[in-house]
Design a protein around this motif. Sequence first.
Motif, short mmCIF file in Angstrom:
data_model
loop_
_atom_site.label_atom_id
_atom_site.label_comp_id
_atom_site.label_asym_id
_atom_site.label_seq_id
_atom_site.Cartn_x
_atom_site.Cartn_y
_atom_site.Cartn_z
N VAL A 71 -35.75 -26.05 6.88
CA VAL A 71 -34.28 -26.08 6.88
C VAL A 71 -33.74 -24.64 6.79
CG1 VAL A 71 -32.24 -26.87 5.65
CG2 VAL A 71 -34.20 -28.39 5.87
N GLN A 72 -34.34 -23.87 5.91
CA GLN A 72 -33.88 -22.49 5.74
C GLN A 72 -34.18 -21.65 6.98
OE1 GLN A 72 -36.15 -21.92 2.24
NE2 GLN A 72 -34.62 -22.82 0.88
N LEU A 73 -35.33 -21.88 7.60
CA LEU A 73 -35.67 -21.11 8.81
C LEU A 73 -34.66 -21.40 9.92
CD1 LEU A 73 -37.55 -19.15 10.25
CD2 LEU A 73 -39.03 -21.07 10.86
N LEU A 74 -34.24 -22.67 10.01
CA LEU A 74 -33.22 -23.01 11.02
C LEU A 74 -31.94 -22.22 10.77
CD1 LEU A 74 -33.77 -26.85 11.20
CD2 LEU A 74 -33.82 -25.34 13.19
N SER A 75 -31.54 -22.11 9.50
CA SER A 75 -30.30 -21.37 9.29
C SER A 75 -30.48 -19.87 9.52
CB SER A 75 -29.63 -21.66 7.95
OG SER A 75 -30.56 -21.85 6.96
N VAL A 76 -31.70 -19.39 9.33
CA VAL A 76 -31.96 -17.98 9.64
C VAL A 76 -31.80 -17.74 11.15
CG1 VAL A 76 -33.75 -16.20 9.74
CG2 VAL A 76 -33.45 -17.54 7.66
N VAL A 77 -32.35 -18.65 11.96
CA VAL A 77 -32.23 -18.52 13.41
C VAL A 77 -30.75 -18.53 13.80
CG1 VAL A 77 -32.72 -19.61 15.64
CG2 VAL A 77 -34.48 -19.53 13.88
N ASN A 78 -30.03 -19.45 13.19
CA ASN A 78 -28.61 -19.55 13.44
C ASN A 78 -27.90 -18.23 13.14
OD1 ASN A 78 -26.73 -21.35 14.39
ND2 ASN A 78 -26.04 -21.94 12.34
N SER A 79 -28.28 -17.66 12.01
CA SER A 79 -27.67 -16.42 11.58
C SER A 79 -28.02 -15.27 12.53
CB SER A 79 -28.15 -16.16 10.15
OG SER A 79 -27.79 -14.91 9.74
N LEU A 80 -29.29 -15.19 12.96
CA LEU A 80 -29.68 -14.14 13.91
C LEU A 80 -28.91 -14.31 15.22
CD1 LEU A 80 -33.58 -14.00 13.46
CD2 LEU A 80 -31.89 -12.51 12.40
N ASN A 81 -28.70 -15.56 15.61
CA ASN A 81 -27.91 -15.82 16.83
C ASN A 81 -26.48 -15.30 16.67
OD1 ASN A 81 -29.93 -16.99 18.31
ND2 ASN A 81 -29.25 -19.10 18.02
N ASN A 82 -26.03 -15.28 15.41
CA ASN A 82 -24.67 -14.80 15.15
C ASN A 82 -24.63 -13.35 14.72
OD1 ASN A 82 -23.07 -17.16 15.73
ND2 ASN A 82 -24.12 -18.11 13.99
N GLY A 83 -25.73 -12.65 14.94
CA GLY A 83 -25.70 -11.20 14.75
C GLY A 83 -25.92 -10.70 13.34
N LYS A 84 -26.39 -11.59 12.45
CA LYS A 84 -26.63 -11.14 11.07
C LYS A 84 -28.04 -11.53 10.65
CE LYS A 84 -22.16 -10.47 9.49
NZ LYS A 84 -21.70 -9.09 9.28
N ASP A 85 -28.65 -10.68 9.83
CA ASP A 85 -29.93 -11.09 9.26
C ASP A 85 -29.67 -11.90 7.99
OD1 ASP A 85 -29.52 -9.38 7.12
OD2 ASP A 85 -31.01 -7.90 7.74
N MET A 86 -30.77 -12.31 7.35
CA MET A 86 -30.64 -13.20 6.19
C MET A 86 -29.90 -12.58 5.03
SD MET A 86 -33.99 -15.23 5.02
CE MET A 86 -33.49 -16.05 3.52
N SER A 87 -29.95 -11.25 4.95
CA SER A 87 -29.25 -10.57 3.86
C SER A 87 -27.82 -10.24 4.24
CB SER A 87 -29.98 -9.29 3.48
OG SER A 87 -31.26 -9.58 3.02
#
Lengths: 293, 225
Positions: free
Chosen positions: A125-141
């Motif tokens: 679940v968390q990895l999916l949101s990380v991918v989502n975030s990278l798609n939106n131009g931000k890393d996990m931090s």
Amino acid sequence: MSFKDILNSGKFVVTAEVGPPKGTDIKEMIHHIELLKGKVDALNVTDNQSAVMRICSMAVCRICLDHGVEPILQMTCRDRNRIGLQSDLLGANILNIKNVLCMTGDHVLAGDHKQAKPVYDLESVQLLSVVNSLNNGKDMSGNDLKGSTDFFQGAVVTPEANPLEPQLIKFEKKVRAGAKFFQSQAIYDINKFKEFMQYARKFPVKVLAGIVVLKSAGMANFINNNVPGIRVPQELIDELKAAGKDKALDTGLNIAARHIKQLKEENICDGVHIMAIGMEDKVPIIMERAGLL
Amino acid sequence: MIITKKREVQELMENIKNYKSFFLIGCSECASLCGTGNQEAIDALTEALKAEGKDVTGGFVPKTGCQVLGTKVELKPFKEALDKSDCILVMSCGAGTQAAVEIFEDKPVYPTNDSLFLGNMTRFQMFDERCSLCGKCILDKTGGICPVTACPKGILNGPCGGCKDGKCEVSPDIKCAWVRIYERMKRLDKLQELCDTVLEAKDWSQNIKPRTLATRPEKKEEKKK
Ligand code: SF4
Ligand code: SF4
């Protein structure tokens, strides 16, 4: 057309799987990739499947592209922490690998390096949101990326899980975390799968039914006793038994083809994911019998 | 409590083969409940050491072996026996062993146990690991059952595909942590809360070792410096 576009176009898609070998001899693997080229819409590349160490998924995904087949990068959280996962995602994206299947991954105890330290810094679940975030131009931090990714991200679901409800709660969390498509664990009971699809259709995601060919009644019994989340109904076991030793595999191929045909004709789901597990050469036969080639 | 397991005599003997005389230190807390550091354990090890031709100059079960100052004070009356020994054996956990290392700067100190985990005692001398001291507790979100510890993958958002008939993929002897959490939330009529809560990745910076803590107000400042 990309896998994403084909899936969104409403065409009944077919994906299959390629398992990277342990070692650098990739002749046989390339033969399988060539065999499936032009027939399947995309090929999953497994990530150290069953925790058995092999060539990494990313390298083989790139080889698929070189051979004209669109890959789906399977990515598990077992072997890399959040830095490694994000870094590999960026790397995969610049290599033109655009589909990623986010999974937690089998435990190291299932594999051939049982003394390894399992990572699991993140889970599916968390990895999916990380991918989502990278798609939106931000890393996990929350740091800005110089150039964002454009992944089409998916996940897995087990419609025959027992108990089912906790699994469905997780399915919904995956949808909310940004999963766009799901590939299911193998299913054999189409009516039960229909029920699952009635539920899954409430969500804006595409679902591919998992198809695994039954080679014999013995294999079906083994699955029922040992493999989590898969149940082969008795009438299929009887059908394989009645076929006898020589015809069991052929019957298994027929069952797979029949199921795919029904899934497509009754518009039950959006496609199928055929896991050949060492019988990649049989995938075109199944597709042919299902009327897909 | 800290769960400890006695090392095999052979392994212990190999580690201490260069020493002749020993003073044994147990612990009246966890190691006593585990049966690894109580008086009986000291007596048994004394016998075993003697059988191997070693000398035992004395032994003692301090109240709390990991408490450095207290243990030091408690050991004062044993000065003579301690001086006569050429090695200290600590029969508690790794923390107890290192308390002794701090107390006896000039003497070799060896552990007789392996320290395993923070455990709950479920029955007499039967232990389960339920908390891994991660540094930021999430039990308030998971019905009071810790997935960081009870799930071998530490999954925070529901069962993996390996769950079979409610049992864990890793071992049929343990129940899937996420099935347990689901059942408990259901019993508490909190399934909606379970559905709505997506737990973010854990902040492992809370777990960077070694961790220290000072809760005495006047010491807090000192620690900061
Ligand atoms: S979340 Fe689990 S490991 Fe962390 S403190 Fe709470 S019980 Fe312990
Ligand atoms: S079966 Fe349950 S407890 Fe075991 S690894 Fe999967 S989620 Fe965790």
